[in-house]
Motif scaffolding. Structure first.
Motif, PDB file in Angstrom:
ATOM      1  N   ALA A 108       0.830  -1.212   0.000  1.00 17.91           N
ATOM      2  CA  ALA A 108       0.000   0.000   0.000  1.00 17.91           C
ATOM      3  C   ALA A 108       0.861   1.258   0.000  1.00 17.91           C
ATOM      4  N   GLY A 109       1.926   1.274   0.792  1.00 23.75           N
ATOM      5  CA  GLY A 109       2.801   2.442   0.820  1.00 23.75           C
ATOM      6  C   GLY A 109       3.468   2.706  -0.511  1.00 23.75           C
ATOM      7  N   ALA A 110       3.819   1.632  -1.231  1.00 22.17           N
ATOM      8  CA  ALA A 110       4.501   1.788  -2.520  1.00 22.17           C
ATOM      9  C   ALA A 110       3.573   2.354  -3.586  1.00 22.17           C
ATOM     10  N   TYR A 111       2.364   1.780  -3.718  1.00 22.10           N
ATOM     11  CA  TYR A 111       1.523   2.252  -4.830  1.00 22.10           C
ATOM     12  C   TYR A 111       0.755   3.527  -4.499  1.00 22.10           C
ATOM     13  N   PRO A 146       7.700   9.630   1.050  1.00 20.51           N
ATOM     14  CA  PRO A 146       7.086   9.760   2.383  1.00 20.51           C
ATOM     15  C   PRO A 146       6.035   8.696   2.681  1.00 20.51           C
ATOM     16  N   LEU A 147       5.176   8.417   1.708  1.00 22.02           N
ATOM     17  CA  LEU A 147       4.159   7.385   1.945  1.00 22.02           C
ATOM     18  C   LEU A 147       4.777   5.996   1.987  1.00 22.02           C
ATOM     19  N   LEU A 148       5.843   5.789   1.222  1.00 18.62           N
ATOM     20  CA  LEU A 148       6.529   4.497   1.275  1.00 18.62           C
ATOM     21  C   LEU A 148       7.146   4.281   2.652  1.00 18.62           C
ATOM     22  N   VAL A 149       7.786   5.316   3.193  1.00 21.47           N
ATOM     23  CA  VAL A 149       8.361   5.205   4.538  1.00 21.47           C
ATOM     24  C   VAL A 149       7.247   4.969   5.562  1.00 21.47           C
ATOM     25  N   LEU A 206       9.204   6.268  16.603  1.00 24.84           N
ATOM     26  CA  LEU A 206       9.759   7.628  16.637  1.00 24.84           C
ATOM     27  C   LEU A 206      10.851   7.801  15.586  1.00 24.84           C
ATOM     28  N   LEU A 207      11.697   6.798  15.429  1.00 25.77           N
ATOM     29  CA  LEU A 207      12.771   6.868  14.448  1.00 25.77           C
ATOM     30  C   LEU A 207      12.225   6.970  13.032  1.00 25.77           C
ATOM     31  N   LEU A 208      11.236   6.144  12.722  1.00 22.88           N
ATOM     32  CA  LEU A 208      10.684   6.149  11.369  1.00 22.88           C
ATOM     33  C   LEU A 208       9.766   7.346  11.136  1.00 22.88           C
ATOM     34  N   ALA A 209       9.171   7.892  12.200  1.00 18.21           N
ATOM     35  CA  ALA A 209       8.397   9.126  12.035  1.00 18.21           C
ATOM     36  C   ALA A 209       9.325  10.259  11.604  1.00 18.21           C
TER      37      ALA A 209
END
Length: 240
Positions: A108-111, A146-149, A206-209
């Motif tokens: 979902a994040g990729a597409y 950003p959406l992929l992360v 927190l790190l990935l945010a």
């Protein structure tokens, strides 16, 4: 409060920091299972998601597959795979379970990252003479990052929480104190293990945010007001 204090005391007791089931060893096992599973899932989901987002085809299939994967109970699937593959392939059964758990969020994040890009930006890139590969790597991937992360963030948190069940099949991890403590009625141990898993998940979140915020292209964060308005849908989705 007494149980919480006992859980803290259990975590910092010297015997929890040495031996085969020391907390650092269990943490390493937990992180290893998580990272291997998410990397395998990314190798499967990201190319498929980027292809769907770039071509605009196959979205319905991806949504159906993601929904079906989310509906599968992880513990039941792991036990089923252990029975099918045999006790000699318990690690493979666990990893397959966690990979299937991580794929929906990564897909979902990729597409959606590519779908959220304003089509006028893609048309402008084509008008400049860029090839499809150039458009993908220089326009779509940076803007969709950003959406992929965000998808990676969601996948990691889900897998970190679910890897605790690996202790049921003797693969270690931070679920071991919880699973061992329940039949022994060592509730301080159970709570201590749960606290460690929760703290690990919060630290990763927190790190990935921060990484998700940093993934927004600099021009979209510090550009002119008009450019900010054009980037609003992507930025808003990334924040969500």
């Amino acid at each position: 409060m007494n149980l919480f204090a006992e859980a803290i005391a259990w975590m910092f007791a010297p015997e929890q920091w040495q031996g085969r089931y020391a907390l650092p060893v269990l943490l390493g096992q937990h992180l290893a299972l998580t990272l291997v599973s998410v990397l395998i899932a990314a190798a499967i989901a990201l190319p498929a998601g980027w292809l769907i987002g770039h071509t605009g085809k196959g979205r319905e299939i991806a949504v159906a597959v993601s929904g079906a994967a989310r509906a599968i109970p992880a513990f039941g699937l792991m036990v089923l795979l252990v029975l099918l593959l045999g006790v000699l392939h318990v690690p493979e059964a666990a990893v397959i379970t966690f990979v299937l758990l991580a794929i929906p969020s990564l897909l979902a994040g990729a597409y959606t990252g590519l779908e959220a890009i304003d089509r006028r930006v893609i048309d402008a890139a084509r008008a400049m003479g860029m090839t499809e590969w150039q458009i993908f790597f220089k326009v779509e991937v940076p803007l969709g990052l950003p959406l992929l992360v965000g998808g990676i963030r969601s996948a990691l948190l889900q897998v970190i929480a679910t890897v605790t069940i690996a202790a049921y099949v003797n693969l270690g991890g931070l679920g071991w104190p919880i699973i061992q403590g329940i039949p022994l009625r060592r509730f301080d141990q159970v709570l201590g293990g749960a606290i460690i898993v929760a703290v690990l998940a919060l630290l990763v979140d927190l790190l990935l945010a921060s990484a998700q915020h940093a993934a927004v292209p600099r021009g979209l964060r510090t550009g002119r007001p008009g450019r900010r308005r054009a980037a609003a849908p992507v930025a808003a989705s990334a924040t969500a």
